[in-house]
Scaffold this motif. Structure first.
Motif, mmCIF file in Angstrom:
data_model
loop_
_atom_site.group_PDB
_atom_site.id
_atom_site.type_symbol
_atom_site.label_atom_id
_atom_site.label_comp_id
_atom_site.label_asym_id
_atom_site.label_seq_id
_atom_site.Cartn_x
_atom_site.Cartn_y
_atom_site.Cartn_z
ATOM 1 N N LEU A 30 0.805 -1.225 0.000
ATOM 2 C CA LEU A 30 0.000 0.000 0.000
ATOM 3 C C LEU A 30 0.836 1.271 0.000
ATOM 4 C CD1 LEU A 30 -2.083 -2.203 0.994
ATOM 5 C CD2 LEU A 30 -3.153 -0.395 2.316
ATOM 6 N N VAL A 35 -5.068 4.814 0.060
ATOM 7 C CA VAL A 35 -5.658 3.580 0.592
ATOM 8 C C VAL A 35 -5.071 3.265 1.954
ATOM 9 C CG1 VAL A 35 -5.964 1.099 0.216
ATOM 10 C CG2 VAL A 35 -6.136 2.677 -1.715
ATOM 11 N N LYS A 121 -11.340 9.274 -1.097
ATOM 12 C CA LYS A 121 -10.611 8.825 0.085
ATOM 13 C C LYS A 121 -11.528 8.784 1.308
ATOM 14 C CE LYS A 121 -6.346 10.072 2.582
ATOM 15 N NZ LYS A 121 -5.207 11.021 2.597
ATOM 16 N N LEU A 124 -13.925 5.788 0.997
ATOM 17 C CA LEU A 124 -13.206 4.546 1.268
ATOM 18 C C LEU A 124 -12.995 4.365 2.770
ATOM 19 C CD1 LEU A 124 -11.653 2.052 0.307
ATOM 20 C CD2 LEU A 124 -9.610 3.511 0.077
ATOM 21 N N THR A 182 -10.125 -3.281 -2.926
ATOM 22 C CA THR A 182 -8.776 -2.773 -2.676
ATOM 23 C C THR A 182 -8.109 -3.627 -1.606
ATOM 24 O OG1 THR A 182 -9.345 -1.290 -0.834
ATOM 25 C CG2 THR A 182 -9.628 -0.408 -3.071
ATOM 26 N N HIS A 185 -9.717 -3.175 1.782
ATOM 27 C CA HIS A 185 -10.892 -3.988 2.099
ATOM 28 C C HIS A 185 -10.468 -5.339 2.678
ATOM 29 C CE1 HIS A 185 -12.862 -1.055 -0.564
ATOM 30 N NE2 HIS A 185 -14.028 -1.476 -0.066
#
Length: 514
Positions: A30, A35, A121, A124, A182, A185
């Motif tokens: 990452l 993320v 962002k 998410l 992603t 997740h």
């Protein structure tokens, strides 16, 4: 007490090592992008409650009451108290989780206000935090049963449970990531799954210890339960002020450029190794010991316990803090600089680590000093001091962030920790709860001197060693600096008579024989 500290510390060390493996994997996959920022914020909310309950307010209120009930009224009464508390916690934490799922956008406006500037962002972060919120009731019930085990002098299972948190997150990132939106997740679902496993593990350990807890009974506000709740309410701030300050850090960091949340997370993870191993172990082991000594009227033994606890904490924490500050760059580069995590991100995280290292001894001393109040049923004093520390942390954050960016956030937290530890220690001495004996007055300055000698050696080596250009070289350089620092501290501490390695080995042998 040493056996308990080593048991908790050993399992915590295993968890921290796996935690580093997890974070190295997360950094490589990452990096320090949006993320990563979103996931670290999603992890912060349930983690805040985990640390408050698992290492702070709940144990501070529950363990003395449970231990007293166990001694005075027997196992059946103690089990009844644990079941009543478990059913009550399960009910209101489940309601809190449902409310969190519904109002998560509003919660994140408070927790990460800066994310609103990037709608993708922010969305998410909302999604990931809704997934991790299910971890909240699971891990808090795990903390309750861990408190039962600690009150029964069974420390291993509770200390070992967090190992599964790291294992599940690594497994999710490797095995689940290709099948979800992603990698964030996948990590969030790994957090949730680990909560079920940790709860099952400590429940089975309690059953083996002779306490098969029924957490599904209807909650009743019996007098012992009310006593725990009265102590717990102010203790949420008193014992968890460090975690509240770290939450303030996230709020402020979200207002800084993208990546600031991640830089602070990686730096905090490195600082958490000695803090988690030493601080959590000392806080966990000291509270039940002090509670029993005070209930038995053994005040001299309680004085001695706090003195030895302070020595043990600083013996391990002072060299860790100095070493981390002197070799922050090579350590962060060795751990995280690969894949999506480049040299610029490593440097930014290393500068934050230096600031966190400054406050590391204070963070651990708070863990040592707070049980001196909690064992006496005094949760009001730490909460008053905690409020001062929280206010100071916020003020310093706002002062430092404009010219030190994310490093100012870390520095503000460290300064607030020193004020917190200093005020707690001053009151313990003033009330004669702690009386420094001859051994402490002799040993502590020598431990500090040995740590400074070690820091000079490590800093000198870091300057003369060439900068490696590949991952293996970075790991080798960091290993060489850590090894040289350990040898320098051992030599300086022995030469200055700050400690005797033979005494440490003798204690370890006694622990093994036990």
């Amino acid at each position: 007490m040493l056996k308990s500290v080593l048991t908790v510390g050993g399992w915590t060390m295993a968890s921290r090592v796996l935690g580093f493996a997890r974070d190295m994997l997360v950094a490589a996959r990452l990096g320090a992008g949006p993320v990563a920022d979103a996931f670290f914020v999603a992890l912060k909310l349930p983690n805040l409650f985990r640390r408050l309950f698992g290492e702070g307010a709940f144990n501070a209120a529950f363990i003395p009451t449970f231990a007293g009930t166990l001694v005075k009224e027997g196992r059946m009464a103690a089990q009844d108290l644990a079941e009543r508390m478990g059913s009550l916690l399960g009910l209101w934490l489940s309601l809190l989780t449902v409310l969190g799922l519904i109002f998560m956008p509003q919660v994140l406006v408070v927790l990460a206000p800066g994310f609103q500037a990037d709608p993708a962002k922010f969305d998410l972060a909302v999604t990931l935090t809704r997934i991790t919120m299910g971890y909240l009731p699971l891990i808090c019930l795990t903390a309750l049963i861990s408190g039962v085990l600690n009150g029964l002098d069974r420390f291993a299972a509770a200390a070992a449970a967090p190992v599964f948190f790291n294992l599940f997150l690594m497994a999710a990132l490797v095995g689940l990531a290709p099948y979800v939106a992603t990698p964030g997740h996948a990590l969030a679902w790994g957090v949730l799954a680990s909560g079920f496993v940790q709860l099952a593990m400590v429940w089975l350990a309690a059953r083996q210890a002779g306490m098969t807890l029924n957490l599904l009974r209807w909650p009743e506000l019996a007098p012992p339960v009310m006593q725990v709740l009265r102590r717990m309410a102010p203790g949420v701030l008193g014992a968890g002020v460090t975690q509240i300050n770290l939450a303030v850090d996230v709020i402020i960091a979200s207002l800084l450029p993208s990546g600031a949340v991640s830089f602070l997370y990686y730096a905090d993870r490195v600082a958490q190794l000695p803090l988690g191993v030493v601080g959590a172990a000392m806080g966990t082991a000291l509270l039940p010991v002090l509670s029993r000594q005070l209930r038995a009227g053994q005040r001299l033994s309680a004085h001695r316990t706090l003195n030895r606890g302070t020595e043990m904490a600083l013996l391990l924490t002072l060299p860790s803090a100095v070493g981390l500050a002197a070799a922050a760059g090579p350590i962060v580069a060795a751990l995280f600089q690969r894949g999506a995590f480049g040299a610029e991100a490593a440097h930014a995280s290393a500068t934050a680590l230096v600031a966190y290292a400054f406050g590391l001894p204070a963070f651990v001393l708070v863990k040592v000093f707070a049980p001196g109040f909690f064992a006496r049923g005094d949760t009001a004093t730490p909460v008053k001091i905690g409020l001062v520390a929280v206010a100071l942390n916020l003020a310093l954050n706002l002062l430092f962030m404009s010219w030190l960016a994310h490093v100012g956030v870390a520095l503000a937290t460290s300064c607030a920790a020193w004020v917190n530890a200093g005020l707690l220690g001053w009151l313990l001495v003033r009330r004669r709860i702690v009386v420094a004996d001859r051994r402490s007055r002799r040993v502590l300055p020598r431990i500090l001197a040995a740590s400074l000698v070690m820091g000079a050696v490590v800093a000198g080596l870091a300057l003369v060693l060439p900068a490696p250009s590949h991952s293996v070289g970075r790991v080798a350089q960091a290993g060489a600096l850590i090894g040289a620092g350990a040898l320098a501290y051992l030599a300086a501490g022995t030469g200055l008579r700050g400690f005797n390695p033979r005494d440490v080995l003798r204690m370890l042998r006694r622990r093994k024989a036990a």
